[in-house]
Design a protein around this motif. Structure first.
Motif, PDB file in Angstrom:
ATOM      1  N   UNK A 256      99.981 -20.457 -22.507  1.00  0.00           N
ATOM      2  CA  UNK A 256     100.652 -21.263 -21.504  1.00  0.00           C
ATOM      3  C   UNK A 256     101.441 -22.358 -22.222  1.00  0.00           C
ATOM      4  N   UNK A 257     102.652 -22.574 -21.754  1.00  0.00           N
ATOM      5  CA  UNK A 257     103.524 -23.620 -22.280  1.00  0.00           C
ATOM      6  C   UNK A 257     103.555 -24.757 -21.267  1.00  0.00           C
TER       7      UNK A 257
ATOM      8  N   UNK B 214     105.398 -14.815 -18.857  1.00  0.00           N
ATOM      9  CA  UNK B 214     106.798 -15.029 -18.490  1.00  0.00           C
ATOM     10  C   UNK B 214     107.727 -15.019 -19.706  1.00  0.00           C
ATOM     11  N   UNK B 215     107.164 -15.175 -20.895  1.00  0.00           N
ATOM     12  CA  UNK B 215     107.947 -15.244 -22.125  1.00  0.00           C
ATOM     13  C   UNK B 215     107.793 -13.960 -22.923  1.00  0.00           C
ATOM     14  N   UNK B 216     108.905 -13.442 -23.422  1.00  0.00           N
ATOM     15  CA  UNK B 216     108.857 -12.283 -24.313  1.00  0.00           C
ATOM     16  C   UNK B 216     109.657 -12.591 -25.561  1.00  0.00           C
ATOM     17  N   UNK B 217     109.171 -12.098 -26.685  1.00  0.00           N
ATOM     18  CA  UNK B 217     109.903 -12.279 -27.936  1.00  0.00           C
ATOM     19  C   UNK B 217     110.243 -10.913 -28.504  1.00  0.00           C
TER      20      UNK B 217
ATOM     21  N   UNK C  29     113.057 -15.695 -21.221  1.00  0.00           N
ATOM     22  CA  UNK C  29     112.257 -16.246 -20.128  1.00  0.00           C
ATOM     23  C   UNK C  29     112.937 -15.869 -18.828  1.00  0.00           C
ATOM     24  N   UNK C  30     112.247 -15.129 -17.983  1.00  0.00           N
ATOM     25  CA  UNK C  30     112.804 -14.722 -16.700  1.00  0.00           C
ATOM     26  C   UNK C  30     112.593 -15.859 -15.704  1.00  0.00           C
ATOM     27  N   UNK C  31     113.633 -16.633 -15.493  1.00  0.00           N
ATOM     28  CA  UNK C  31     113.569 -17.808 -14.625  1.00  0.00           C
ATOM     29  C   UNK C  31     113.315 -17.400 -13.179  1.00  0.00           C
ATOM     30  N   UNK C  32     113.951 -16.332 -12.722  1.00  0.00           N
ATOM     31  CA  UNK C  32     113.821 -15.916 -11.330  1.00  0.00           C
ATOM     32  C   UNK C  32     112.407 -15.458 -10.985  1.00  0.00           C
ATOM     33  N   UNK C  33     111.706 -14.858 -11.937  1.00  0.00           N
ATOM     34  CA  UNK C  33     110.344 -14.379 -11.690  1.00  0.00           C
ATOM     35  C   UNK C  33     109.293 -15.399 -12.126  1.00  0.00           C
ATOM     36  N   UNK C  34     109.727 -16.551 -12.538  1.00  0.00           N
ATOM     37  CA  UNK C  34     108.818 -17.563 -13.067  1.00  0.00           C
ATOM     38  C   UNK C  34     107.912 -18.157 -11.992  1.00  0.00           C
ATOM     39  N   UNK C  35     106.796 -18.701 -12.443  1.00  0.00           N
ATOM     40  CA  UNK C  35     105.835 -19.333 -11.532  1.00  0.00           C
ATOM     41  C   UNK C  35     106.097 -20.825 -11.348  1.00  0.00           C
ATOM     42  N   UNK C  36     107.204 -21.333 -11.876  1.00  0.00           N
ATOM     43  CA  UNK C  36     107.518 -22.752 -11.701  1.00  0.00           C
ATOM     44  C   UNK C  36     107.847 -23.023 -10.232  1.00  0.00           C
TER      45      UNK C  36
ATOM     46  N   UNK D 134     118.060 -16.506 -22.495  1.00  0.00           N
ATOM     47  CA  UNK D 134     117.862 -15.913 -23.819  1.00  0.00           C
ATOM     48  C   UNK D 134     118.131 -16.990 -24.869  1.00  0.00           C
ATOM     49  N   UNK D 135     117.136 -17.209 -25.715  1.00  0.00           N
ATOM     50  CA  UNK D 135     117.254 -18.193 -26.796  1.00  0.00           C
ATOM     51  C   UNK D 135     117.135 -17.489 -28.129  1.00  0.00           C
TER      52      UNK D 135
END
Length: 72
Positions: free
Chosen positions: A1-2, A14-17, A41-48, A71-72
């Motif tokens: 968790x971040x 939510x994060x993939x590398x 990081x998929x912002x649309x599917x995020x739990x934020x 995408x970073x």
């Protein structure tokens, strides 16, 4: 968790590398080895929270892919 702050966290799922070949100039191995890391990081599917997600999309929407990923 971040943990972003006390109210906002991004879950690990939510994060993939992905390791990719770096673009640009390099040495002899530049076209042979995966020497860069791409974080998605998929912002649309995020739990934020929805309000935070909407504000993020307004400010950084141009950086999102068609699938809603940063995408970073």
């Amino acid at each position: 968790m971040l943990k972003i702050n006390d109210q906002i966290t991004i879950e690990d799922w939510e994060l993939t590398e992905q390791f990719i070949r770096a673009s640009g100039p390099g040495g002899q191995n530049v076209n042979k080895v995966s020497s860069a890391v791409q974080l998605r990081w998929n912002v649309l599917a995020s739990s934020i929270p929805a309000a935070v997600k909407a504000r993020f999309r307004r400010q950084y929407g141009a950086r999102l892919t068609q699938a809603g990923e940063l995408v970073l």
